[in-house]
Design an enzyme around this catalytic site. Structure first.
Site, PDB file in Angstrom:
ATOM      1  N   CYS A 104      37.021 -30.894  31.204  1.00  0.00           N
ATOM      2  CA  CYS A 104      38.295 -31.542  31.514  1.00  0.00           C
ATOM      3  C   CYS A 104      38.027 -32.796  32.334  1.00  0.00           C
ATOM      4  O   CYS A 104      37.229 -32.768  33.276  1.00  0.00           O
ATOM      5  CB  CYS A 104      39.153 -30.571  32.312  1.00  0.00           C
ATOM      6  SG  CYS A 104      40.607 -31.307  33.047  1.00  0.00           S
ATOM      7  N   GLN A 122      47.799  -9.178  35.509  1.00  0.00           N
ATOM      8  CA  GLN A 122      46.495  -9.819  35.636  1.00  0.00           C
ATOM      9  C   GLN A 122      46.420 -11.035  34.718  1.00  0.00           C
ATOM     10  O   GLN A 122      46.848 -10.961  33.571  1.00  0.00           O
ATOM     11  CB  GLN A 122      45.401  -8.816  35.264  1.00  0.00           C
ATOM     12  CG  GLN A 122      45.285  -7.674  36.253  1.00  0.00           C
ATOM     13  CD  GLN A 122      44.433  -8.047  37.450  1.00  0.00           C
ATOM     14  OE1 GLN A 122      43.853  -9.122  37.529  1.00  0.00           O
ATOM     15  NE2 GLN A 122      44.368  -7.141  38.416  1.00  0.00           N
ATOM     16  N   TYR A 169      46.927   0.420  46.164  1.00  0.00           N
ATOM     17  CA  TYR A 169      47.165  -0.995  45.838  1.00  0.00           C
ATOM     18  C   TYR A 169      47.305  -1.119  44.307  1.00  0.00           C
ATOM     19  O   TYR A 169      46.610  -1.900  43.678  1.00  0.00           O
ATOM     20  CB  TYR A 169      46.026  -1.889  46.339  1.00  0.00           C
ATOM     21  CG  TYR A 169      45.621  -1.629  47.771  1.00  0.00           C
ATOM     22  CD1 TYR A 169      46.213  -2.340  48.811  1.00  0.00           C
ATOM     23  CD2 TYR A 169      44.660  -0.668  48.077  1.00  0.00           C
ATOM     24  CE1 TYR A 169      45.835  -2.095  50.127  1.00  0.00           C
ATOM     25  CE2 TYR A 169      44.295  -0.420  49.390  1.00  0.00           C
ATOM     26  CZ  TYR A 169      44.883  -1.134  50.409  1.00  0.00           C
ATOM     27  OH  TYR A 169      44.514  -0.888  51.714  1.00  0.00           O
ATOM     28  N   CYS A 187      39.900 -26.107  39.369  1.00  0.00           N
ATOM     29  CA  CYS A 187      38.522 -25.742  39.019  1.00  0.00           C
ATOM     30  C   CYS A 187      37.560 -26.276  40.075  1.00  0.00           C
ATOM     31  O   CYS A 187      37.767 -27.354  40.610  1.00  0.00           O
ATOM     32  CB  CYS A 187      38.130 -26.353  37.671  1.00  0.00           C
ATOM     33  SG  CYS A 187      38.942 -25.562  36.266  1.00  0.00           S
ATOM     34  N   GLU A 197      51.816   1.292  46.176  1.00  0.00           N
ATOM     35  CA  GLU A 197      51.932  -0.168  46.131  1.00  0.00           C
ATOM     36  C   GLU A 197      53.081  -0.603  47.033  1.00  0.00           C
ATOM     37  O   GLU A 197      54.115   0.044  47.097  1.00  0.00           O
ATOM     38  CB  GLU A 197      52.166  -0.590  44.657  1.00  0.00           C
ATOM     39  CG  GLU A 197      52.765  -1.953  44.422  1.00  0.00           C
ATOM     40  CD  GLU A 197      51.875  -3.117  44.882  1.00  0.00           C
ATOM     41  OE1 GLU A 197      50.657  -3.088  44.625  1.00  0.00           O
ATOM     42  OE2 GLU A 197      52.433  -4.033  45.503  1.00  0.00           O
ATOM     43  N   CYS A 210      45.563 -28.258  30.290  1.00  0.00           N
ATOM     44  CA  CYS A 210      44.579 -27.626  31.173  1.00  0.00           C
ATOM     45  C   CYS A 210      43.585 -26.800  30.352  1.00  0.00           C
ATOM     46  O   CYS A 210      43.970 -26.043  29.469  1.00  0.00           O
ATOM     47  CB  CYS A 210      45.304 -26.732  32.175  1.00  0.00           C
ATOM     48  SG  CYS A 210      44.212 -25.628  33.077  1.00  0.00           S
ATOM     49  N   ASP A 265      42.113  -1.124  45.032  1.00  0.00           N
ATOM     50  CA  ASP A 265      42.031  -2.503  44.510  1.00  0.00           C
ATOM     51  C   ASP A 265      42.845  -3.398  45.435  1.00  0.00           C
ATOM     52  O   ASP A 265      43.887  -3.917  45.055  1.00  0.00           O
ATOM     53  CB  ASP A 265      42.586  -2.522  43.070  1.00  0.00           C
ATOM     54  CG  ASP A 265      42.476  -3.894  42.419  1.00  0.00           C
ATOM     55  OD1 ASP A 265      41.855  -4.800  43.016  1.00  0.00           O
ATOM     56  OD2 ASP A 265      43.017  -4.057  41.313  1.00  0.00           O
ATOM     57  N   CYS A 281      38.417  -8.238  45.173  1.00  0.00           N
ATOM     58  CA  CYS A 281      38.458  -9.654  44.806  1.00  0.00           C
ATOM     59  C   CYS A 281      37.856 -10.504  45.917  1.00  0.00           C
ATOM     60  O   CYS A 281      37.932 -11.721  45.884  1.00  0.00           O
ATOM     61  CB  CYS A 281      39.893 -10.083  44.490  1.00  0.00           C
ATOM     62  SG  CYS A 281      41.044  -9.744  45.804  1.00  0.00           S
ATOM     63  N   CYS A 309      41.295 -32.217  40.312  1.00  0.00           N
ATOM     64  CA  CYS A 309      42.258 -31.112  40.244  1.00  0.00           C
ATOM     65  C   CYS A 309      41.807 -29.954  41.113  1.00  0.00           C
ATOM     66  O   CYS A 309      40.618 -29.632  41.183  1.00  0.00           O
ATOM     67  CB  CYS A 309      42.392 -30.655  38.792  1.00  0.00           C
ATOM     68  SG  CYS A 309      43.484 -29.237  38.575  1.00  0.00           S
TER      69      CYS A 309
HETATM   70  N1  SAH Z   1      45.570  -2.744  40.905  1.00  0.00           N
HETATM   71  C1  SAH Z   1      46.524  -3.724  40.472  1.00  0.00           C
HETATM   72  C2  SAH Z   1      46.887  -4.784  41.513  1.00  0.00           C
HETATM   73  C3  SAH Z   1      45.813  -5.225  42.455  1.00  0.00           C
HETATM   74  S1  SAH Z   1      46.258  -6.617  43.436  1.00  0.00           S
HETATM   75  C4  SAH Z   1      46.052  -4.379  39.191  1.00  0.00           C
HETATM   76  O1  SAH Z   1      44.911  -4.231  38.809  1.00  0.00           O
HETATM   77  O2  SAH Z   1      46.856  -5.029  38.536  1.00  0.00           O
HETATM   78  C5  SAH Z   1      46.554  -5.887  45.009  1.00  0.00           C
HETATM   79  C6  SAH Z   1      47.902  -5.244  45.141  1.00  0.00           C
HETATM   80  O3  SAH Z   1      48.008  -4.686  46.448  1.00  0.00           O
HETATM   81  C7  SAH Z   1      49.089  -6.183  45.008  1.00  0.00           C
HETATM   82  O4  SAH Z   1      49.946  -5.670  44.022  1.00  0.00           O
HETATM   83  C8  SAH Z   1      49.768  -6.149  46.388  1.00  0.00           C
HETATM   84  O5  SAH Z   1      51.167  -6.244  46.312  1.00  0.00           O
HETATM   85  C9  SAH Z   1      49.347  -4.812  46.901  1.00  0.00           C
HETATM   86  N2  SAH Z   1      49.309  -4.622  48.368  1.00  0.00           N
HETATM   87  C10 SAH Z   1      49.039  -5.546  49.321  1.00  0.00           C
HETATM   88  N3  SAH Z   1      48.989  -4.954  50.539  1.00  0.00           N
HETATM   89  C11 SAH Z   1      49.232  -3.634  50.349  1.00  0.00           C
HETATM   90  C12 SAH Z   1      49.307  -2.509  51.233  1.00  0.00           C
HETATM   91  N4  SAH Z   1      49.105  -2.651  52.546  1.00  0.00           N
HETATM   92  N5  SAH Z   1      49.570  -1.310  50.693  1.00  0.00           N
HETATM   93  C13 SAH Z   1      49.765  -1.165  49.359  1.00  0.00           C
HETATM   94  N6  SAH Z   1      49.708  -2.183  48.495  1.00  0.00           N
HETATM   95  C14 SAH Z   1      49.453  -3.413  48.970  1.00  0.00           C
END
Ligand code: SAH
Length: 457
Positions: free
Chosen positions: A73, A288, A317, A82, A338, A165, A387, A414, A79
């Site tokens: 790009c 995602q 999460y 990236c 969540e 993009c 997660d 992440c 930008c």
């Molecule tokens: N596992 C899911 C999302 C992961 S992203 C997937 O793969 O799609 C992390 C997630 O944690 C988000 O949805 C966010 O809203 C949530 N989150 C953030 N802080 C949190 C907490 N203290 N307790 C529970 N969930 C939480």
């Protein structure tokens, strides 16, 4: 020598920082040079000098690195989207794999020998462009006063005009150009952040990679989009167009989406698949953004969980329950937690849509829901999957996980720095790090996802 602003110097780039910036050293002094690639010899200019390190601007590549390539790009450097386009993809992957390892060593204190033994091959993409199923394009003006759309330049809100993009789907260009010409014809003003005036703020575009269904949601600073039918008549000719809506956001804020969605044409939601599961996605749903890599991450998490069908599994999460529903197909019972109520509404609806009856979801903070359930109901887990967002798990959450004594913990991360911190805590309290694998969910950026398996000793 005392380094100061505007000093110009030559340096060989020998390392890469956590955001993909080049790092060079002169007499022990560390200099970060954005846009320089490992192996480059560059001329750079100091922008900001501190005692032990400085940030410099790349002036000229004197001798290009063997790993330097022509960015796809032409806006790659300016930008903000990236960071690594000038680096050959296999080197990007190597860099990310090393970043995970370094964090586990430096922050986590895990030994290099152990990591060499348990780290699996990093999982990259065959096609590291056009992988994003979602983009949010801001509207604004160029210097001549023409309406433009594109992406923000790094760290600012000035818009680089670009409808094409390299990370997004090819349909973005056609959709954005239709919107721009419609705005010109109908004199629809773009939003101006400085004054809070104007109408069109952002276009959210999403495409289900598996279903081909496309969603366009226009974020407006008002109640109505004038001549909306003229625009929808054009947009609906694009193959796959399924949902066209406006989202009302009259707040003076950086938050892109408002909460009030009004359908203009088609359906309220699009669908997409991950593996054999179907998900229904609204403009406000979390989903995602890289479906190809996401499926690989979930499959890895499932493999590390090694379920036989008799297990009770907690998915902390859980977002819209994607991992939970994957797990539920091989477990006795899954519980998801969540914090965002709408995500849990989506999770419940998605479970029903896929005929999954052994998944139950709770709204709340993982660090509150889990201890509560543990104290009052003595809940049990064979496997816990987490997660968390970048800041990692809360200590209260980790402490409850330890009390629950699951056989296995699968940690999807992440941010490998917080992963290293949390994994160390678990390993100091009865767990063992068994497997580590890096996944490249965001090629051309410095981000890396990691999936780890921890087992109870
Ligand atoms: N596992 C899911 C999302 C992961 S992203 C997937 O793969 O799609 C992390 C997630 O944690 C988000 O949805 C966010 O809203 C949530 N989150 C953030 N802080 C949190 C907490 N203290 N307790 C529970 N969930 C939480």
């Amino acid at each position: 020598m005392e380094w100061k602003k505007n000093d110009v110097f030559q340096v060989t780039i020998t390392d890469m920082g956590s955001d993909g910036e080049g790092i060079g050293k002169i007499d022990g002094y560390t200099i970060f040079v954005k846009d320089a690639v490992i192996g480059d010899v560059v001329t750079a200019k100091i922008m900001k000098a501190k005692k032990n390190y400085a940030y410099a601007r790349l002036e000229k590549v004197e001798t290009p690195s063997p790993f330097r390539i022509q960015p796809k790009c032409k806006f790659a450097r300016s930008c903000g989207g990236c960071q690594l386009q000038a680096l050959a993809y296999e080197k990007q992957l190597q860099f990310k794999n090393r970043k995970v390892k370094n964090n586990l060593m430096r922050i986590g204190g895990f030994s290099e020998a152990l990591l060499n033994e348990i780290t699996e091959e990093p999982v990259g993409m065959e096609e590291p462009f056009h992988y994003r199923n979602k983009a949010q394009f801001p509207f604004g003006y160029d210097k001549e006063g023409n309406v433009i759309t594109g992406f923000y330049a790094g760290r600012t809100h000035s818009i680089i005009s670009n409808t094409d993009c390299a990370l997004g789907v090819p349909e973005n260009k056609q959709i954005l150009e239709m919107i721009l010409s419609f705005m010109k014809e109908e004199n629809i003003p773009a939003y101006r952040e400085e004054t809070g005036t104007g109408l069109l703020r952002h276009a959210l575009i999403r495409k289900g990679f598996f279903t081909g269904q496309i969603m366009v949601c226009l974020v407006i600073n008002g109640e109505k989009l004038p001549a909306a039918e003229k625009l929808t008549d054009r947009l609906k000719t694009i193959e796959g167009m399924t949902s066209i809506s406006v989202c009302i956001n009259k707040e003076r804020t950086n938050v892109i989406m408002g909460t009030d969605i009004r359908l203009l044409w088609g359906k309220e939601r699009i669908e997409d698949k991950i593996g054999n599961l179907t998900f229904s996605i609204s403009p406000l749903s979390f989903f995602q953004v890289n479906p190809v890599q996401t499926q690989r991450i979930y499959s890895q998490a499932l493999q590390y969980a090694s379920l036989t069908g008799n297990e009770t599994v907690w998915d902390l999460y859980c977002g819209i329950g994607t991992i939970s529903l994957f797990l539920a197909q091989q477990a006795k019972q899954v519980y998801g937690v969540e914090i965002i109520p709408q995500a849990i509404e989506d999770a419940v609806a998605n479970a029903e849509k896929n005929g999954i009856k052994n998944a139950e979801f709770f709204v709340g903070r993982a660090e509150e829901v889990l201890p509560q359930k543990y104290e009052s109901e003595g809940i049990y887990a064979d496997v816990i999957v987490v997660d968390p967002p970048r800041k990692g798990c809360d200590e209260q959450c980790l402490a409850t996980m330890l009390k629950m004594q699951p056989k296995r913990i699968v940690y999807v991360s992440c941010d490998s720095a917080t992963l290293a911190r949390d994994a160390t805590f678990l390993c100091e309290n009865g767990y063992e790090l068994k497997k580590v694998r890096a996944f490249d969910n965001f090629p051309q950026s410095g981000h890396v996802e990691t999936v780890c398996l921890l087992s109870r000793k």
